[in-house]
Scaffold this motif. Sequence first.
Motif, short mmCIF file in Angstrom:
data_model
loop_
_atom_site.label_atom_id
_atom_site.label_comp_id
_atom_site.label_asym_id
_atom_site.label_seq_id
_atom_site.Cartn_x
_atom_site.Cartn_y
_atom_site.Cartn_z
N SER A 173 0.84 -1.21 0.00
CA SER A 173 0.00 0.00 0.00
C SER A 173 0.87 1.25 0.00
O SER A 173 1.73 1.42 0.86
CB SER A 173 -0.94 -0.01 1.20
N GLU A 174 0.65 2.08 -0.98
CA GLU A 174 1.44 3.31 -1.11
C GLU A 174 0.77 4.41 -0.29
O GLU A 174 -0.30 4.88 -0.65
CB GLU A 174 1.52 3.72 -2.58
N GLN A 175 1.41 4.77 0.78
CA GLN A 175 0.80 5.71 1.73
C GLN A 175 1.17 7.15 1.40
O GLN A 175 2.32 7.54 1.48
CB GLN A 175 1.27 5.37 3.15
N LYS B 232 -4.23 5.92 -1.05
CA LYS B 232 -3.38 4.82 -0.62
C LYS B 232 -3.63 3.69 -1.62
O LYS B 232 -4.48 2.84 -1.40
CB LYS B 232 -3.77 4.41 0.81
N HIS B 233 -2.92 3.76 -2.75
CA HIS B 233 -3.10 2.71 -3.76
C HIS B 233 -2.86 1.35 -3.12
O HIS B 233 -1.82 1.14 -2.50
CB HIS B 233 -2.09 2.89 -4.89
N ASN B 234 -3.81 0.46 -3.29
CA ASN B 234 -3.62 -0.90 -2.78
C ASN B 234 -3.18 -1.82 -3.91
O ASN B 234 -3.98 -2.19 -4.76
CB ASN B 234 -4.94 -1.43 -2.17
N ASN C 186 -1.90 3.77 -16.90
CA ASN C 186 -3.06 4.65 -16.95
C ASN C 186 -3.35 5.08 -15.52
O ASN C 186 -3.80 4.30 -14.69
CB ASN C 186 -4.25 3.89 -17.53
N ARG C 187 -3.06 6.33 -15.26
CA ARG C 187 -3.17 6.85 -13.89
C ARG C 187 -4.60 7.21 -13.50
O ARG C 187 -4.85 7.61 -12.39
CB ARG C 187 -2.27 8.08 -13.74
N THR C 188 -5.50 7.13 -14.47
CA THR C 188 -6.87 7.59 -14.17
C THR C 188 -7.79 6.44 -13.81
O THR C 188 -8.93 6.66 -13.44
CB THR C 188 -7.48 8.33 -15.38
N PHE D 81 -2.73 -5.97 -9.52
CA PHE D 81 -3.74 -4.94 -9.74
C PHE D 81 -3.52 -3.84 -8.71
O PHE D 81 -3.07 -4.11 -7.59
CB PHE D 81 -5.15 -5.51 -9.59
N GLU D 82 -3.87 -2.65 -9.11
CA GLU D 82 -3.72 -1.53 -8.21
C GLU D 82 -5.10 -0.92 -7.98
O GLU D 82 -5.68 -0.35 -8.89
CB GLU D 82 -2.79 -0.52 -8.87
N PHE D 83 -5.62 -1.09 -6.79
CA PHE D 83 -6.93 -0.53 -6.42
C PHE D 83 -6.64 0.88 -5.93
O PHE D 83 -6.09 1.08 -4.86
CB PHE D 83 -7.53 -1.42 -5.31
MG MG Z 1 1.12 3.11 -7.58
#
Ligand code: MG
Length: 729
Positions: free
Chosen positions: A214-216, A341-343, A459-461, A471-473
């Motif tokens: 998780s990116e905080q 917080k990308h999961n 794709n950042r959107t 996968f990035e939630f």
């Molecule tokens: Mg990320």
Amino acid sequence: MAIIRFQAVREANSHKAITVQAPVKRTSEYFGVNVFDKNKMQKYLSQEAYEGVIECIDKGLNIDRKLADKVAVGMKVWALEMGATHFSHWFHPLTDGTAEKHDAFIEYNEYGQVVEKFSGQHLAQQEPDASSFPSGGIRNTFEARGYTAWDPTSPAFIVGNTLSIPTIFVSYTGDALDHKTPLLKALSLIDKAAVDVCEYFDKNVTKVFATLGSEQEFFLIDESLYHARPDLLMTDRTLVGHASEKDQQLDDHYFSSIPERVGAFMQELEVEAYKLGIPVHTRHNEVAPNQYELAPLFEECNLAVDHNVLLMDIMKKIARRHCFIVLFHEKPFKGINGSGKHNNWSLMTNTGVNLLSPGNKPKTNMQFLSFLVCTLKAVFTHQDLLRASIVSAGNAQRLGGHEAPPLIMSVFVGHKISEMLDELEIRVTSKKMTPDEKTELKLDVGKIPEILLDNTDRNRTSPFAFTGNRFEFRGVGASANCAAPMMALNTAVAQQLTQFKKDVDKLIVEGVKKDEAIFQVIREYIIDSKNIRFEGNSYSEEWGKEAKKRGLTNVPSVVEALDGYLSAKAKRLFKQTKVLNEKELEARTEVRQDNYTKKIQIESRVIGDIALGQIVPIAIEYQTRLINNVQGLKDLYGPTEFRKLVGGRMELITIISGHVTKIKSLVAEMIEARKVANKIENMREKALKYEKEIAPYLSEIRYHIDKLEEVIDNEMWPLPLYRELLFCR
Ligand code: MG
Ligand code: ADP
């Protein structure tokens, strides 16, 4: 007032002198020193106890009291050696944080002397008086008692002088009152479902772990400025404040060199995190001024969730040592980026294979595609549940605001995978394939490039993006406990994997060959979930229209989005998987609704008090100064001549009056609206009333306050300005 502000800034600046601690050792030499991990267990437990615990952890078995007693003996020796004097069950109630109640190790022995004691009972179960935690009515109907029970899959750790034992938290009747209980159930479910699917491809797979990185994101605000802002102090976000002349327009903060004081904070934080076994890895400046990000190496999901909440906790503490306050709010400042917080989520086998990473052989890629399409279909089917799992009062300020994904769920897979899925859809048929067709198909499947990471167009959107091997939630809020979205996602995918197995087996029973059966089900799922795939710009208006045509749901209201927990589909999912019973599901939805109401209620009170107690008096004072000035000019120059000299001051006096009058009447109306809303018993209706009728006052009142900020003497303005909050570092 202003004097306080400038003093604050000066004080803030003086803290910049904080020294950077030089690390004494290599990270690997002290990583995890404060954790009772496998190495410590091996050292401090008997061989039998060690093997027993490991077996229970690996197989997800319950640890009986006899074994717990044995573990407690070793854990106590270690903890005392480490200087611990207390122990605590550490858990995640349905609030925004964690909970702990410390008990000293001391007890009287038979001679009345104080001795250190810590038994299996202390370790395995505690009964905190838990009547003040939110339960959504679960406890009121039965007893106030709640139990915490040891989660041996997340190792105990020492913070300060306290041995902390990660636990679940359940009611007297066994109903979950926390985030961890259903998460553990979801994780054990996906383990089983995924192992069953892996059987088609590799019989050596006996365990599958969900993984999470998780990116905080967070803001760091100077402590002295923070304390001069009642809104930050009470709500973690600014409820008023005119935009700073410069903020993120120049993109000069993103990835730029980390300021020294921030660097000192991060370094100290990392040392503490490493001691606790938290593998923080990446640090950088984020888009908004004073915004940063920390990302760990990914770990098993339950451990990663624990580590994230623990990290947030120590971040707050260590920041204070550097005279910073950490803001985890999803949108602390209007007009600039908020924090998420990308999961990052994937599935990993005991054989070390990442199931969402394409391999170099047709077989591994069939496995990869099976897991990929099951995820697509799960996200499609449970889009409402996934949205429900991430919405909150704070996150509502950020989602859909052209800086974060919209409230429409869609999945981005990148053009390579997209092409492959389209191909499969066309080429696989339900009629029997010729051996040649089959060979060709398999060869093509085998050609998916192994290293998609560099190939996947980023794709950042997209709210849910495939990034080459996971996968990035992306919609998860910075302040959230990742357990809620992880519980929803893993449960949904587990159900889909179970269904996949059933569907393939059914075809096999009907006489279809295994590979062909797998291809056929993959194709069916590709078709079923096609509408959730979107490769374009999710922030665009066109996507809103297109999504509507596709029948995807879009629910901007937090309260209505929370209904996603209680839809027939979600209820069926949780019932079928036994992750939450209906009572638990309703209870936690109610807790979320109530939390929403209270957050808006607090914000509304705070802005009311700031408006009447700080802004209006200053506005009037400044206006009086203007009036005196105008009056003075009139006295000096006479009633006609003075008009040439007053400039815009007369208009300004009127403008100030206009805003002051409007602020006063809006605050009065808002208070009346609150009184009406507070009488509503039903949690959902109350929350909805707060959302629809009280929340809009916040921005209306803010509008007038921000206008006043523009015209009133800066020296008099009672609150630190955006430029001070965002550029003091
Ligand atoms: Mg990320
Ligand atoms: P970016 O900002 O490009 O998305 P970061 O390096 O900031 O990348 O964060 C990526 C996160 O994804 C890290 O926490 C990383 O550990 C995590 N991650 C990488 N592989 C996996 C995986 N297989 N499962 C879960 N998380 C993963």
